[in-house]
Design an enzyme around this catalytic site. Structure first.
Site, PDB file in Angstrom:
ATOM      1  N   GLU A 136       0.714  -0.978   0.196  1.00  9.54           N
ATOM      2  CA  GLU A 136       0.149  -0.050  -0.066  1.00  9.54           C
ATOM      3  C   GLU A 136       0.923   1.209   0.017  1.00  9.54           C
ATOM      4  O   GLU A 136       0.635   2.059  -0.751  1.00  9.54           O
ATOM      5  CB  GLU A 136      -1.213   0.136   1.209  1.00  9.54           C
ATOM      6  CG  GLU A 136      -2.175  -1.018   1.083  1.00  9.54           C
ATOM      7  CD  GLU A 136      -1.926  -2.332   1.307  1.00  9.54           C
ATOM      8  OE1 GLU A 136      -0.832  -2.848   1.570  1.00  9.54           O
ATOM      9  OE2 GLU A 136      -3.054  -2.977   1.521  1.00  9.54           O
TER      10      GLU A 136
HETATM   11  N1  COA Z   1      -6.337  -3.073  -9.097  1.00  4.53           N
HETATM   12  C1  COA Z   1      -6.520  -2.894 -10.320  1.00  4.53           C
HETATM   13  N2  COA Z   1      -6.112  -3.239 -11.430  1.00  4.53           N
HETATM   14  C2  COA Z   1      -5.261  -4.270 -11.115  1.00  4.53           C
HETATM   15  C3  COA Z   1      -4.569  -4.528  -9.930  1.00  4.53           C
HETATM   16  C4  COA Z   1      -5.070  -3.816  -9.015  1.00  4.53           C
HETATM   17  N3  COA Z   1      -4.574  -4.027  -7.695  1.00  4.53           N
HETATM   18  N4  COA Z   1      -3.569  -5.289 -10.166  1.00  4.53           N
HETATM   19  C5  COA Z   1      -3.474  -5.515 -11.436  1.00  4.53           C
HETATM   20  N5  COA Z   1      -4.365  -5.163 -12.254  1.00  4.53           N
HETATM   21  C6  COA Z   1      -4.828  -4.966 -13.623  1.00  4.53           C
HETATM   22  C7  COA Z   1      -3.410  -4.438 -14.302  1.00  4.53           C
HETATM   23  O1  COA Z   1      -3.589  -2.884 -14.535  1.00  4.53           O
HETATM   24  C8  COA Z   1      -3.605  -5.025 -15.651  1.00  4.53           C
HETATM   25  O2  COA Z   1      -4.576  -4.355 -16.491  1.00  4.53           O
HETATM   26  P1  COA Z   1      -4.473  -4.175 -18.050  1.00  4.53           P
HETATM   27  O3  COA Z   1      -4.613  -5.534 -18.665  1.00  4.53           O
HETATM   28  O4  COA Z   1      -5.690  -3.255 -18.592  1.00  4.53           O
HETATM   29  O5  COA Z   1      -3.148  -3.413 -18.230  1.00  4.53           O
HETATM   30  C9  COA Z   1      -4.409  -6.304 -15.560  1.00  4.53           C
HETATM   31  O6  COA Z   1      -4.709  -6.438 -14.067  1.00  4.53           O
HETATM   32  C10 COA Z   1      -2.843  -7.432 -15.149  1.00  4.53           C
HETATM   33  O7  COA Z   1      -1.975  -6.886 -14.698  1.00  4.53           O
HETATM   34  P2  COA Z   1      -0.177  -7.282 -14.716  1.00  4.53           P
HETATM   35  O8  COA Z   1       0.470  -6.420 -14.148  1.00  4.53           O
HETATM   36  O9  COA Z   1      -0.140  -7.135 -16.375  1.00  4.53           O
HETATM   37  O10 COA Z   1      -0.425  -8.755 -14.532  1.00  4.53           O
HETATM   38  P3  COA Z   1       0.786  -9.659 -13.843  1.00  4.53           P
HETATM   39  O11 COA Z   1       0.192 -10.899 -13.967  1.00  4.53           O
HETATM   40  O12 COA Z   1       1.884  -9.463 -14.673  1.00  4.53           O
HETATM   41  O13 COA Z   1       1.058  -9.280 -12.638  1.00  4.53           O
HETATM   42  C11 COA Z   1       0.432  -8.736 -10.191  1.00  4.53           C
HETATM   43  C12 COA Z   1       0.157  -9.472 -11.504  1.00  4.53           C
HETATM   44  C13 COA Z   1      -0.611  -8.882  -9.183  1.00  4.53           C
HETATM   45  C14 COA Z   1       1.884  -9.247  -9.741  1.00  4.53           C
HETATM   46  C15 COA Z   1       0.539  -7.164 -10.639  1.00  4.53           C
HETATM   47  O14 COA Z   1      -0.703  -6.784 -11.268  1.00  4.53           O
HETATM   48  C16 COA Z   1       0.512  -6.193  -9.415  1.00  4.53           C
HETATM   49  O15 COA Z   1       1.908  -6.209  -8.887  1.00  4.53           O
HETATM   50  N6  COA Z   1      -0.262  -5.546  -9.186  1.00  4.53           N
HETATM   51  C17 COA Z   1      -0.452  -4.417  -8.149  1.00  4.53           C
HETATM   52  C18 COA Z   1      -0.679  -5.197  -6.848  1.00  4.53           C
HETATM   53  C19 COA Z   1      -0.741  -4.171  -5.615  1.00  4.53           C
HETATM   54  O16 COA Z   1       0.258  -3.314  -5.313  1.00  4.53           O
HETATM   55  N7  COA Z   1      -1.763  -4.330  -4.959  1.00  4.53           N
HETATM   56  C20 COA Z   1      -2.149  -3.510  -3.605  1.00  4.53           C
HETATM   57  C21 COA Z   1      -3.545  -2.962  -3.657  1.00  4.53           C
HETATM   58  S1  COA Z   1      -3.747  -2.083  -2.287  1.00  4.53           S
END
Ligand code: COA
Length: 262
Positions: A136
């Site tokens: 976060e």
């Molecule tokens: N909220 C909204 N959308 C999210 C998301 C979130 N928490 N996490 C991932 N997405 C979306 C991405 O924006 C992407 O959208 P797009 O296809 O329109 O570009 C899609 O999901 C795929 O994400 P991507 O990062 O390409 O997938 P990945 O499989 O390579 O990685 C994660 C997966 C979870 C490791 C990575 O998405 C990530 O680190 N997300 C952030 C998680 C985070 O910090 N959450 C804390 C929330 S408080």
């Protein structure tokens, strides 16, 4: 209620609950939160369910709060923000108090609120390549509504390190700090979860629910303040029909009535 972002499947007395927004890595917004709360409140009155397995569809378990939803909240009033956040706090509270064991089956990633979901599970099995994080602060926000449950699991020291840095960590570390109980290759996730389910189905359902409540009531209190609760709990249990059945079954060298093969 028909769910758009959750799938549920009942296998005997085991409920399988899947977060189902794989395109956004099962990030939860107000709609998914609402569905999960509805599901959790319904299960508390369903005595047919003896265990719940929670997992995520697609590549990862859960990427936490939907960041597009979080960003959108800036346009809302403070009161609306508080109402929305209170609903999310209520969701974690309800999941934490589920009267049946909640088993987390974690693959890929559990970040932010996704790691918070792990914290409200009773048992967590993770894929050895899974990545965890309370990310976060990297996003300018705070692991707020999940903090009571995460702190209970990992303690203040690990929380100070992980909440303040937002660093990602692996499944081995998650196990070391108590967020995860078992780490296995992804191909073995299902089998390990099934082993836990078998253990649960061979134990008495009301005794399990009472044990879960007992942990919550006793934890963090000085021992002298728990004398009444602990004595009352075992006194009621051993005289109960279920307690009597379990004790008799052992003495008569037979299986207790609650044993079912799954
Ligand atoms: N909220 C909204 N959308 C999210 C998301 C979130 N928490 N996490 C991932 N997405 C979306 C991405 O924006 C992407 O959208 P797009 O296809 O329109 O570009 C899609 O999901 C795929 O994400 P991507 O990062 O390409 O997938 P990945 O499989 O390579 O990685 C994660 C997966 C979870 C490791 C990575 O998405 C990530 O680190 N997300 C952030 C998680 C985070 O910090 N959450 C804390 C929330 S408080």
């Amino acid at each position: 209620m028909k769910y758009d972002f959750l799938t549920t499947r009942r296998d005997g007395t085991v409920e399988h609950l899947t977060l189902n927004r794989p395109d956004v890595r099962n990030a939860f917004n107000e709609y998914l939160g609402h569905e999960l709360t509805h599901w959790a409140e319904a299960i508390t009155v369903d005595e047919e369910v003896r265990a719940v397995v929670l997992d995520g569809a697609g590549k990862v378990f859960c990427a936490g709060a939907d960041l597009a939803w979080m960003a959108k909240m800036a346009a809302y009033s403070h009161e609306e923000n508080v109402r929305d956040a209170t609903a999310m706090a209520h969701l974690f509270y309800t999941l934490d108090r589920l009267p049946v064991p909640l088993i987390g089956r974690i693959h890929g990633a559990a970040l932010g609120g996704g790691a918070g979901l792990a914290a409200v599970c009773d048992i967590v099995v993770a894929d050895d390549q899974a990545v965890f994080g309370f990310t976060e602060v990297k996003l300018g926000i705070v692991p707020s509504v999940i903090s009571p449950y995460v702190l209970t699991k990992i303690g203040v020291s690990a929380a100070r390190e992980l909440f303040l840095t937002g660093m990602r960590f692996d499944a081995a570390r998650a196990r070391e700090i108590g967020l995860v109980h078992a780490v296995v290759p992804i191909a073995d996730l299902g089998a390990r979860v099934a082993e836990y389910v078998r253990e649960i189905l061979s134990a008495a359902p009301d005794a399990i629910a009472t044990s879960k409540e007992l942990i919550r009531k006793v934890w963090g209190r000085p021992a002298q303040d728990t004398l009444g609760i602990t004595a009352d709990t075992i006194a009621a249990r051993r005289a109960s029909a279920e307690g009597q059945e379990g004790l008799k079954a052992f003495l008569e060298k037979r299986k207790a009535t609650w044993n079912v093969s799954q």
